[in-house]
Design a protein around this motif. Structure first.
Motif, PDB file in Angstrom:
ATOM      1  N   ALA A 169       0.801  -1.220   0.000  1.00 29.77           N
ATOM      2  CA  ALA A 169       0.000   0.000   0.000  1.00 29.77           C
ATOM      3  C   ALA A 169       0.837   1.275   0.000  1.00 29.77           C
ATOM      4  O   ALA A 169       0.376   2.306  -0.445  1.00 29.77           O
ATOM      5  CB  ALA A 169      -0.920  -0.004   1.213  1.00 29.77           C
ATOM      6  N   THR A 170       2.043   1.233   0.504  1.00 31.53           N
ATOM      7  CA  THR A 170       2.834   2.457   0.651  1.00 31.53           C
ATOM      8  C   THR A 170       4.196   2.350  -0.011  1.00 31.53           C
ATOM      9  O   THR A 170       5.161   2.934   0.446  1.00 31.53           O
ATOM     10  CB  THR A 170       3.025   2.794   2.140  1.00 31.53           C
ATOM     11  N   CYS A 171       4.275   1.628  -1.084  1.00 33.28           N
ATOM     12  CA  CYS A 171       5.563   1.391  -1.729  1.00 33.28           C
ATOM     13  C   CYS A 171       5.737   2.245  -2.978  1.00 33.28           C
ATOM     14  O   CYS A 171       4.768   2.585  -3.638  1.00 33.28           O
ATOM     15  CB  CYS A 171       5.673  -0.073  -2.126  1.00 33.28           C
ATOM     16  N   PRO A 172       6.996   2.568  -3.324  1.00 33.42           N
ATOM     17  CA  PRO A 172       7.239   3.301  -4.559  1.00 33.42           C
ATOM     18  C   PRO A 172       6.780   2.489  -5.762  1.00 33.42           C
ATOM     19  O   PRO A 172       6.763   1.261  -5.719  1.00 33.42           O
ATOM     20  CB  PRO A 172       8.750   3.494  -4.588  1.00 33.42           C
ATOM     21  N   LEU A 217      13.225   1.509  -9.593  1.00 33.52           N
ATOM     22  CA  LEU A 217      13.571   2.087 -10.884  1.00 33.52           C
ATOM     23  C   LEU A 217      14.241   1.066 -11.800  1.00 33.52           C
ATOM     24  O   LEU A 217      13.964   1.011 -12.996  1.00 33.52           O
ATOM     25  CB  LEU A 217      14.478   3.303 -10.689  1.00 33.52           C
ATOM     26  N   ALA A 218      15.091   0.211 -11.242  1.00 31.55           N
ATOM     27  CA  ALA A 218      15.749  -0.824 -12.041  1.00 31.55           C
ATOM     28  C   ALA A 218      14.727  -1.820 -12.596  1.00 31.55           C
ATOM     29  O   ALA A 218      14.829  -2.244 -13.753  1.00 31.55           O
ATOM     30  CB  ALA A 218      16.803  -1.548 -11.206  1.00 31.55           C
ATOM     31  N   CYS A 219      13.729  -2.176 -11.803  1.00 29.65           N
ATOM     32  CA  CYS A 219      12.676  -3.084 -12.281  1.00 29.65           C
ATOM     33  C   CYS A 219      11.868  -2.430 -13.393  1.00 29.65           C
ATOM     34  O   CYS A 219      11.478  -3.089 -14.351  1.00 29.65           O
ATOM     35  CB  CYS A 219      11.745  -3.483 -11.139  1.00 29.65           C
ATOM     36  N   ALA A 220      11.615  -1.138 -13.285  1.00 30.66           N
ATOM     37  CA  ALA A 220      10.836  -0.422 -14.297  1.00 30.66           C
ATOM     38  C   ALA A 220      11.635  -0.240 -15.588  1.00 30.66           C
ATOM     39  O   ALA A 220      11.064  -0.255 -16.682  1.00 30.66           O
ATOM     40  CB  ALA A 220      10.411   0.930 -13.765  1.00 30.66           C
TER      41      ALA A 220
END
Length: 95
Positions: free
Chosen positions: A37-40, A85-88
């Motif tokens: 619920a509160t993750c980037p 960011l790396a996953c995206a």
């Protein structure tokens, strides 16, 4: 899906115009979040722009880096962890 941002009308666009097309990368639960619920997170909008959800750190960055370029009143500094960011990155096209 419509995203509603609580910061100065999201660059002066109405929230109804910010339609999420898809999540970029893995959902928070796949990256180890226990609540999700509160993750980037990173999303692509239908118009090709991106939404980044992270921790707002504008005042802290301005204090630590006074030479930083001036931000518009509708801009904030958002911090996202490297893993998000790396996953995206793998899902964002070069063009």
């Amino acid at each position: 899906m419509t995203i509603h941002l609580g910061r100065k009308a999201a660059c002066r666009l109405s929230a109804s115009r910010l339609h999420i097309k898809r999540r970029i990368g893995l959902p928070p639960q796949s990256r180890g979040s226990t609540c999700g619920a509160t993750c980037p997170d990173v999303f692509e909008l239908r118009d090709g722009r991106f939404v980044v959800i992270g921790s707002e750190r504008t005042a802290e960055i301005r204090k630590d880096y006074p030479g930083m370029r001036t931000l518009a009143t509708s801009e904030i500094v958002v911090v996202v962890d490297r893993e998000t960011l790396a996953c995206a990155k793998a899902f964002i096209p070069d063009i």
